[in-house]
Scaffold this motif. Structure first.
Motif, PDB file in Angstrom:
ATOM      1  N   VAL A 112       0.892  -1.118   0.241  1.00  0.00           N
ATOM      2  CA  VAL A 112      -0.053   0.067   0.028  1.00  0.00           C
ATOM      3  C   VAL A 112       1.041   1.038   0.125  1.00  0.00           C
ATOM      4  CG1 VAL A 112      -1.501   1.347   1.229  1.00  0.00           C
ATOM      5  CG2 VAL A 112      -1.701  -1.118   1.440  1.00  0.00           C
ATOM      6  N   ILE A 113       0.514   2.164  -0.986  1.00  0.00           N
ATOM      7  CA  ILE A 113       1.507   3.401  -1.034  1.00  0.00           C
ATOM      8  C   ILE A 113       0.750   4.573  -1.096  1.00  0.00           C
ATOM      9  CG2 ILE A 113       2.869   4.809  -2.556  1.00  0.00           C
ATOM     10  CD1 ILE A 113       3.791   2.158  -3.969  1.00  0.00           C
ATOM     11  N   GLU A 114       0.863   5.336  -0.036  1.00  0.00           N
ATOM     12  CA  GLU A 114       0.152   6.672   0.017  1.00  0.00           C
ATOM     13  C   GLU A 114       0.574   7.824  -0.750  1.00  0.00           C
ATOM     14  OE1 GLU A 114       0.021   7.828   4.337  1.00  0.00           O
ATOM     15  OE2 GLU A 114      -0.794   6.028   4.743  1.00  0.00           O
ATOM     16  N   GLY A 115      -0.182   8.452  -1.370  1.00  0.00           N
ATOM     17  CA  GLY A 115       0.309   9.532  -2.214  1.00  0.00           C
ATOM     18  C   GLY A 115      -0.459   9.785  -3.605  1.00  0.00           C
ATOM     19  N   GLN A 116      -0.230  10.908  -3.985  1.00  0.00           N
ATOM     20  CA  GLN A 116      -1.032  11.188  -5.371  1.00  0.00           C
ATOM     21  C   GLN A 116      -0.387  10.747  -6.557  1.00  0.00           C
ATOM     22  OE1 GLN A 116      -3.850  13.533  -6.152  1.00  0.00           O
ATOM     23  NE2 GLN A 116      -3.266  13.285  -8.674  1.00  0.00           N
ATOM     24  N   ALA A 117      -0.929   9.889  -7.318  1.00  0.00           N
ATOM     25  CA  ALA A 117      -0.299   9.097  -8.444  1.00  0.00           C
ATOM     26  C   ALA A 117      -0.422   9.876  -9.688  1.00  0.00           C
ATOM     27  CB  ALA A 117      -0.763   7.762  -8.607  1.00  0.00           C
ATOM     28  N   ARG A 118       0.530  10.046 -10.459  1.00  0.00           N
ATOM     29  CA  ARG A 118       0.461  10.646 -11.876  1.00  0.00           C
ATOM     30  C   ARG A 118       1.203   9.833 -12.847  1.00  0.00           C
ATOM     31  NH1 ARG A 118       0.634  15.239  -8.774  1.00  0.00           N
ATOM     32  NH2 ARG A 118      -1.214  16.774  -8.842  1.00  0.00           N
ATOM     33  N   PHE A 119       0.685   9.781 -14.089  1.00  0.00           N
ATOM     34  CA  PHE A 119       1.409   9.273 -15.095  1.00  0.00           C
ATOM     35  C   PHE A 119       2.308  10.049 -15.453  1.00  0.00           C
ATOM     36  CE2 PHE A 119      -2.702   6.765 -15.725  1.00  0.00           C
ATOM     37  CZ  PHE A 119      -2.188   5.514 -15.909  1.00  0.00           C
ATOM     38  N   GLU A 120       3.605   9.296 -15.682  1.00  0.00           N
ATOM     39  CA  GLU A 120       4.708  10.016 -16.370  1.00  0.00           C
ATOM     40  C   GLU A 120       4.706   9.446 -17.890  1.00  0.00           C
ATOM     41  OE1 GLU A 120       6.513  12.316 -15.184  1.00  0.00           O
ATOM     42  OE2 GLU A 120       5.476  12.298 -13.419  1.00  0.00           O
ATOM     43  N   GLY A 277      -2.508  12.893 -15.068  1.00  0.00           N
ATOM     44  CA  GLY A 277      -1.494  13.058 -15.936  1.00  0.00           C
ATOM     45  C   GLY A 277      -1.636  12.192 -17.015  1.00  0.00           C
ATOM     46  N   LEU A 278      -2.997  12.025 -17.347  1.00  0.00           N
ATOM     47  CA  LEU A 278      -3.340  11.214 -18.255  1.00  0.00           C
ATOM     48  C   LEU A 278      -2.862  11.652 -19.832  1.00  0.00           C
ATOM     49  CD1 LEU A 278      -7.306  10.242 -17.804  1.00  0.00           C
ATOM     50  CD2 LEU A 278      -5.092   8.784 -17.928  1.00  0.00           C
ATOM     51  N   GLU A 279      -2.645  13.193 -19.585  1.00  0.00           N
ATOM     52  CA  GLU A 279      -2.146  13.867 -21.072  1.00  0.00           C
ATOM     53  C   GLU A 279      -0.876  13.229 -21.382  1.00  0.00           C
ATOM     54  OE1 GLU A 279      -2.813  14.920 -18.346  1.00  0.00           O
ATOM     55  OE2 GLU A 279      -1.007  16.113 -17.736  1.00  0.00           O
ATOM     56  N   ARG A 280      -0.137  12.351 -20.490  1.00  0.00           N
ATOM     57  CA  ARG A 280       1.169  11.845 -20.837  1.00  0.00           C
ATOM     58  C   ARG A 280       1.069  10.345 -21.419  1.00  0.00           C
ATOM     59  NH1 ARG A 280       2.889  15.717 -16.887  1.00  0.00           N
ATOM     60  NH2 ARG A 280       2.482  14.423 -15.112  1.00  0.00           N
ATOM     61  N   THR A 281      -0.334  10.008 -21.318  1.00  0.00           N
ATOM     62  CA  THR A 281      -0.399   8.722 -22.125  1.00  0.00           C
ATOM     63  C   THR A 281      -1.452   8.714 -23.343  1.00  0.00           C
ATOM     64  OG1 THR A 281      -2.760   8.410 -20.868  1.00  0.00           O
ATOM     65  CG2 THR A 281      -0.809   7.523 -19.671  1.00  0.00           C
ATOM     66  N   ASP A 282      -1.903   7.873 -24.044  1.00  0.00           N
ATOM     67  CA  ASP A 282      -2.929   8.093 -25.034  1.00  0.00           C
ATOM     68  C   ASP A 282      -4.308   7.732 -24.547  1.00  0.00           C
ATOM     69  OD1 ASP A 282      -1.006   9.259 -27.092  1.00  0.00           O
ATOM     70  OD2 ASP A 282      -0.419   7.181 -27.652  1.00  0.00           O
ATOM     71  N   VAL A 283      -4.310   7.707 -23.450  1.00  0.00           N
ATOM     72  CA  VAL A 283      -5.666   6.999 -22.998  1.00  0.00           C
ATOM     73  C   VAL A 283      -6.918   8.236 -23.136  1.00  0.00           C
ATOM     74  CG1 VAL A 283      -7.002   6.634 -20.834  1.00  0.00           C
ATOM     75  CG2 VAL A 283      -4.647   5.753 -20.840  1.00  0.00           C
ATOM     76  N   ARG A 288     -16.629  14.790 -20.681  1.00  0.00           N
ATOM     77  CA  ARG A 288     -16.845  15.195 -19.337  1.00  0.00           C
ATOM     78  C   ARG A 288     -15.527  14.805 -18.645  1.00  0.00           C
ATOM     79  NH1 ARG A 288     -22.229  13.062 -17.347  1.00  0.00           N
ATOM     80  NH2 ARG A 288     -21.707  11.290 -18.647  1.00  0.00           N
ATOM     81  N   GLY A 289     -14.647  13.885 -19.105  1.00  0.00           N
ATOM     82  CA  GLY A 289     -13.406  13.493 -18.571  1.00  0.00           C
ATOM     83  C   GLY A 289     -13.612  12.107 -18.242  1.00  0.00           C
ATOM     84  N   TYR A 290     -14.531  11.404 -18.111  1.00  0.00           N
ATOM     85  CA  TYR A 290     -14.868   9.889 -18.145  1.00  0.00           C
ATOM     86  C   TYR A 290     -13.880   9.127 -19.016  1.00  0.00           C
ATOM     87  CZ  TYR A 290     -18.588  11.042 -14.852  1.00  0.00           C
ATOM     88  OH  TYR A 290     -19.274  11.528 -13.920  1.00  0.00           O
ATOM     89  N   ILE A 291     -13.194   8.230 -18.516  1.00  0.00           N
ATOM     90  CA  ILE A 291     -12.227   7.392 -19.080  1.00  0.00           C
ATOM     91  C   ILE A 291     -12.998   6.347 -19.914  1.00  0.00           C
ATOM     92  CG2 ILE A 291     -10.309   5.823 -19.176  1.00  0.00           C
ATOM     93  CD1 ILE A 291      -9.784   7.062 -16.260  1.00  0.00           C
TER      94      ILE A 291
END
Ligand SMILES: Cc1cc2nc3c(=O)[nH]c(=O)nc-3n(C[C@H](O)[C@H](O)[C@H](O)COP(=O)(O)OP(=O)(O)OC[C@H]3O[C@@H](n4cnc5c(N)ncnc54)[C@H](O)[C@@H]3O)c2cc1C
Length: 459
Positions: A112-120, A277-283, A288-291
């Motif tokens: 378990v890791i605490e923190g805000q995750a962002r895609f690189e 950080g979704l902009e650093r992927t092609d997702v 409305r922002g839903y994946i």
């Protein structure tokens, strides 16, 4: 900066992530689950669990006020001690969160890791200064209350479902903006706690997604409890004068201004996908922002899945959990489960609750195929009469040719539970005649479902 590699990384420990972590870790994968705030997410901390404990307190107050009707003397005015309501709720929430947290923390193969995750990048994530790489990434980032651009909001203090959790007093007059599921639950409970409540809704009726008769019955229930309802409030704005908060509602009828002491905004949810950080992927996401996901919850990028509220395919705990089941079944069990196998079902936890499954009447009509409808008011159900809870009705739709159950609504005592007999029959793909011939227990609200099915009429 450290970089660690995991087989699987799950972002968000809401309602899908922990279950999936359990399945993946059990299969021998090295799993990391990243949570930026509270394990359990919205449901455990600011959604289902706390609101349902508060609904239970509100019900106790309501029944205590009605005690004399049942021949019971409680003596004196019924008062609600919000500090104790909050303490009871906080204890239940804390136990639930702690149980989940300790399950995850003691799980073999799980970190378990605490923190805000962002895609690189598509397979690399940063959390603070640290990096994680993973073969597969599962997003379970959920959503939050939306903040509408209403003029004057900056002048007033207001609550949303999260900040309302801090309230340990009974607001004198709570203005609830939003007459849908969340707004109605909070509105009714605070009325029962002793607040004056005004519900402001932009649309022409409450819970617009429901059929008009359901919506009208709910309107009556809410209004009879002394809650003011303002519909068609097209241009809502706020101001503060002499310590009082005013909401300008510009309605077609009634006073153009509502004054109160506190404001709750319950005007919808937005997905937590803007700071990922979704902009650093092609997702891809929708507008409305839903994946965007396919029927098995894969995003358009290989090795990335999205589950729960953030994919826009459901807005409930049971749909988020089912998403995790679908992903686990596909990846681990060679079982091609799909989102479209799911039958829409949910409850609205006002009192009496509304249980819903399958299609609404409007959807049944749109199909353009002959259908039958059965309807029965709670005033014609003995158990409801015996309990002194005769508000509401139940109704069901059946395909006129195949006898397939298309959908149902049960607004009445136990509606949230009773709906499951219909839902399970739909999952079994059994015809309506199966319930019609079933012998249900007397006296229950459920026993009238077979009766209702025996009285179907063309829609
Ligand atoms: C007031 C209210 C009452 C509700 N009542 C009910 C109910 O009775 N029944 C029902 O079925 N549903 C109910 N819901 C809806 C239900 O809470 C949600 O559908 C459910 O919690 C969705 O689960 P989830 O796992 O998708 O997201 P969440 O539960 O929101 O979990 C997402 C998690 O991801 C974390 N996170 C987000 N971004 C990041 C990031 N970048 N890095 C790390 N962590 C991140 C968040 O902190 C959060 O813990 C209610 C909602 C509200 C607001």
């Amino acid at each position: 900066m450290t970089t660690k590699h995991f087989d699987d990384v799950i972002i968000g420990a809401g309602q899908a992530g922990p279950f999936l972590a359990g399945r993946l870790a059990e299969s021998g994968r090295q799993v990391a689950i990243v949570e930026r705030k509270l394990v359990g997410g919205t449901c455990v901390n600011t959604g289902c669990t706390p609101t349902k404990t508060m609904v239970a307190s509100a019900y106790a107050a309501h029944l205590a006020r009605r005690a004399a009707e049942f021949g019971v003397n409680v003596g004196g005015e019924v008062r609600v001690d919000m500090k104790r309501v909050k303490a009871r709720r906080d204890t239940i929430v804390a136990e639930s969160r702690a149980g989940l947290r300790s399950w995850l923390e003691t799980m073999p193969n799980c970190t378990v890791i605490e923190g805000q995750a962002r895609f690189e990048s598509a397979h690399e994530i940063s959390i603070g200064g640290d990096r994680l790489t993973a073969d597969r990434i599962f997003l379970n980032v959920g959503g939050r209350a939306s903040m509408p651009a209403m003029p004057g909001l900056e002048q007033i203090e207001f609550f949303n479902n999260s900040s309302l959790m801090e309230v340990d007093f009974v607001p004198k007059h709570l203005i609830v903006v939003g007459g849908s599921y969340i707004g109605l639950e909070f509105g009714q409970m605070f009325r029962r706690f002793g607040s004056e409540v005004t519900i402001i809704e932009m649309g022409p009726r409450l819970v617009r997604r429901e059929d008009e008769d359901v919506s009208a019955a709910i309107h009556g229930i809410i209004e009879r409890e002394g809650i003011q309802i303002r519909l068609n409030a097209k241009c809502i704005s706020f101001s503060k004068r002499n310590g009082e908060t005013f909401a300008q509602v510009d309605c077609t009828s009634g006073d153009p201004e509502v004054s109160g002491t506190h404001v709750l905004l319950a005007v919808g949810r937005v997905p937590n996908t803007d700071d990922l950080g979704l902009e650093r992927t092609d997702v891809t996401t929708d507008k409305r922002g839903y994946i965007t996901v396919d029927d098995q919850l894969r995003t358009n990028v290989d090795g990335i899945w999205a589950m729960g509220d953030c994919n826009g395919r459901g807005a409930f705990t049971h749909t988020a959990f089912n998403d995790a089941e679908i992903v686990a079944a596909n990846l681990l069990d060679h079982d091609p489960r799909r989102v479209t196998d799911r039958i829409p079902a949910y409850a609205l936890y006002i009192d009496p609750p509304l249980g819903r499954c399958g299609q609404t009447e409007a959807e049944v009509r749109q199909r353009g195929r002959p259908a039958l409808v059965g309807k029965r008011p709670m005033t014609k159900i003995k158990r409801a009469i015996e309990k002194g809870e005769t508000e509401g009705f139940m109704k069901i739709f059946v395909d006129a040719e195949t006898n397939e159950i298309l959908g149902a609504a049960i607004l009445g005592p136990g509606g949230d539970e009773i709906i499951h007999s219909i839902l399970d029959t739909m999952y079994a793909k059994a015809p309506a005649s199966v319930i019609q011939r079933a012998v249900h227990i007397h006296p229950t609200v459920s026993e009238l479902i077979p009766t209702m099915l025996g009285e179907l009429e063309p829609l």
